[in-house]
Design an enzyme around this catalytic site. Structure first.
Site, PDB file in Angstrom:
ATOM      1  N   LYS A 138       1.452  14.926  -9.061  1.00  0.00           N
ATOM      2  CA  LYS A 138       2.102  14.692 -10.369  1.00  0.00           C
ATOM      3  C   LYS A 138       2.947  15.643 -10.760  1.00  0.00           C
ATOM      4  O   LYS A 138       4.085  15.281 -11.454  1.00  0.00           O
ATOM      5  CB  LYS A 138       0.770  14.691 -11.298  1.00  0.00           C
ATOM      6  CG  LYS A 138      -0.142  13.304 -11.010  1.00  0.00           C
ATOM      7  CD  LYS A 138       0.792  12.153 -10.976  1.00  0.00           C
ATOM      8  CE  LYS A 138      -0.459  10.762 -11.064  1.00  0.00           C
ATOM      9  NZ  LYS A 138       0.179   9.638 -11.180  1.00  0.00           N
TER      10      LYS A 138
ATOM     11  N   ILE B 221      -8.795   9.059 -19.882  1.00  0.00           N
ATOM     12  CA  ILE B 221      -8.932   7.716 -20.350  1.00  0.00           C
ATOM     13  C   ILE B 221     -10.183   7.120 -19.772  1.00  0.00           C
ATOM     14  O   ILE B 221     -10.468   7.263 -18.533  1.00  0.00           O
ATOM     15  CB  ILE B 221      -7.630   6.838 -19.749  1.00  0.00           C
ATOM     16  CG1 ILE B 221      -6.403   7.484 -19.972  1.00  0.00           C
ATOM     17  CG2 ILE B 221      -7.722   5.513 -20.496  1.00  0.00           C
ATOM     18  CD1 ILE B 221      -5.017   6.803 -19.335  1.00  0.00           C
TER      19      ILE B 221
ATOM     20  N   ASN C 124       3.061   3.643 -12.083  1.00  0.00           N
ATOM     21  CA  ASN C 124       1.545   3.654 -12.627  1.00  0.00           C
ATOM     22  C   ASN C 124       0.569   3.991 -11.548  1.00  0.00           C
ATOM     23  O   ASN C 124      -0.650   4.682 -11.578  1.00  0.00           O
ATOM     24  CB  ASN C 124       1.029   2.446 -13.442  1.00  0.00           C
ATOM     25  CG  ASN C 124      -0.284   2.708 -13.791  1.00  0.00           C
ATOM     26  OD1 ASN C 124      -0.968   3.609 -14.568  1.00  0.00           O
ATOM     27  ND2 ASN C 124      -1.137   1.783 -13.570  1.00  0.00           N
TER      28      ASN C 124
ATOM     29  N   TYR D 102      -3.647  16.343  -6.313  1.00  0.00           N
ATOM     30  CA  TYR D 102      -3.218  15.387  -7.256  1.00  0.00           C
ATOM     31  C   TYR D 102      -2.322  16.018  -8.341  1.00  0.00           C
ATOM     32  O   TYR D 102      -1.325  15.593  -8.800  1.00  0.00           O
ATOM     33  CB  TYR D 102      -4.457  14.842  -7.871  1.00  0.00           C
ATOM     34  CG  TYR D 102      -4.107  13.744  -9.342  1.00  0.00           C
ATOM     35  CD1 TYR D 102      -3.703  12.409  -8.801  1.00  0.00           C
ATOM     36  CD2 TYR D 102      -4.261  14.188 -10.364  1.00  0.00           C
ATOM     37  CE1 TYR D 102      -3.850  11.461  -9.887  1.00  0.00           C
ATOM     38  CE2 TYR D 102      -4.167  13.178 -11.508  1.00  0.00           C
ATOM     39  CZ  TYR D 102      -3.760  11.923 -11.102  1.00  0.00           C
ATOM     40  OH  TYR D 102      -3.547  11.038 -12.309  1.00  0.00           O
TER      41      TYR D 102
ATOM     42  N   ASP E 206       0.870  -1.124  -0.055  1.00  0.00           N
ATOM     43  CA  ASP E 206       0.082   0.033  -0.123  1.00  0.00           C
ATOM     44  C   ASP E 206       0.912   1.007   0.126  1.00  0.00           C
ATOM     45  O   ASP E 206       1.664   1.347   1.064  1.00  0.00           O
ATOM     46  CB  ASP E 206      -0.943  -0.122   1.365  1.00  0.00           C
ATOM     47  CG  ASP E 206      -2.002   1.214   1.302  1.00  0.00           C
ATOM     48  OD1 ASP E 206      -1.913   1.977   0.653  1.00  0.00           O
ATOM     49  OD2 ASP E 206      -2.914   0.936   2.235  1.00  0.00           O
TER      50      ASP E 206
END
Length: 256
Positions: free
Chosen positions: A153, A182, A85, A149, A58
């Site tokens: 990134k 996506i 990923n 996020y 995790d």
């Protein structure tokens, strides 16, 4: 035509291997001859027949990460290729941020990723060869929401460049793929709120559509292959043109 044996003899480690994009990456590399090691937070997500080995940990649990590293090295050795990923977001606007959500998304998408990748990358550099790809996001290039996020990134993009610059002389390449939207399970919560949301996306993308997981996987496969032997430190959008410019401005303002 790309050889079906392009990655023969190579060991590839993929995190988030059980997700929509992770599964596409695993399948593509396995079909091209790689021995693929899958990692995810649950063994239930690692049932792909394409996986030669798997590990569960995790990214939000430092102890879990620290235990996974020696287990991976002992069972599978130092990977030839590392594909980071795994990632996740739900705080979609500034208004949705709370201290707990900020901490959670930064820990999962940046801190945990670096804690996991760092010892493996250093082992690859000590061996004198390796290729690393990080799955980042168009959110790291321009603002499309998900601010915590996006910040994480953007940190991943910087981390990849640090690896490329400092460890290139050790035979290591590091690159970043920044997907746009996506159609994976990550969109299910948005679709539950608004079933028309994917249709609305189309007018934002110059190709008139969003990308699929296989298209992103192809970019990853290229960057970790010998075909990209001179490419390192690159940040590659795979986004149907989203970050090239704002199409609705052309349609609604200049074309009006």
């Amino acid at each position: 035509m790309v050889s079906k044996a392009e990655f023969a003899g190579k060991t590839v480690l993929v995190t988030g291997a059980g997700g929509g994009l992770g599964s596409a990456i695993v399948a593509l590399l396995a079909e091209r001859g790689a021995r693929v090691i899958g990692c995810d937070q649950s063994a239930d997500q690692l049932g792909s027949p394409h996986l030669a080995s798997h590990h569960v940990f995790d990214l939000l649990d430092r102890g879990s990460i620290e235990a996974a590293i020696p287990a991976i090295l002992e069972k599978d050795g130092v990977p030839d290729i590392l594909i980071n990923n795994a990632g996740w977001t739900r705080a979609e606007t500034l208004a949705a941020l709370t201290p707990d959500r900020i901490e959670h998304e930064l820990d999962l998408n940046l801190t945990g990723v670096m804690l996991f990748a760092d010892p493996l990358i250093k082992a690859m550099a000590a061996r004198g060869s390796g290729s690393v790809v990080f799955i980042s996001s168009v959110n790291a290039i321009a603002h499309f929401g998900n601010p915590a996020y996006a910040a994480a990134k953007a940190g991943i993009n910087a981390y990849a460049k640090a690896i490329a610059v400092e460890l290139g002389r050790n035979g290591l390449r590091a690159n970043v793929v920044c997907p746009g939207s996506i159609r994976t399970a990550a969109w299910d919560h948005r679709l539950a709120k608004n079933p028309d949301v994917l249709g609305k996306l189309k007018r934002l993308y110059p190709l008139g559509r969003i990308v699929d997981a296989t298209e992103v996987a192809e970019a990853v496969a290229f960057l970790v292959s010998d075909r990209a032997s001179g490419i390192t430190g690159a940040v590659v959008p795979v986004d149907a043109g989203l970050t090239a410019g704002f199409l609705p401005f052309i349609d609604d303002i200049l074309g009006a």
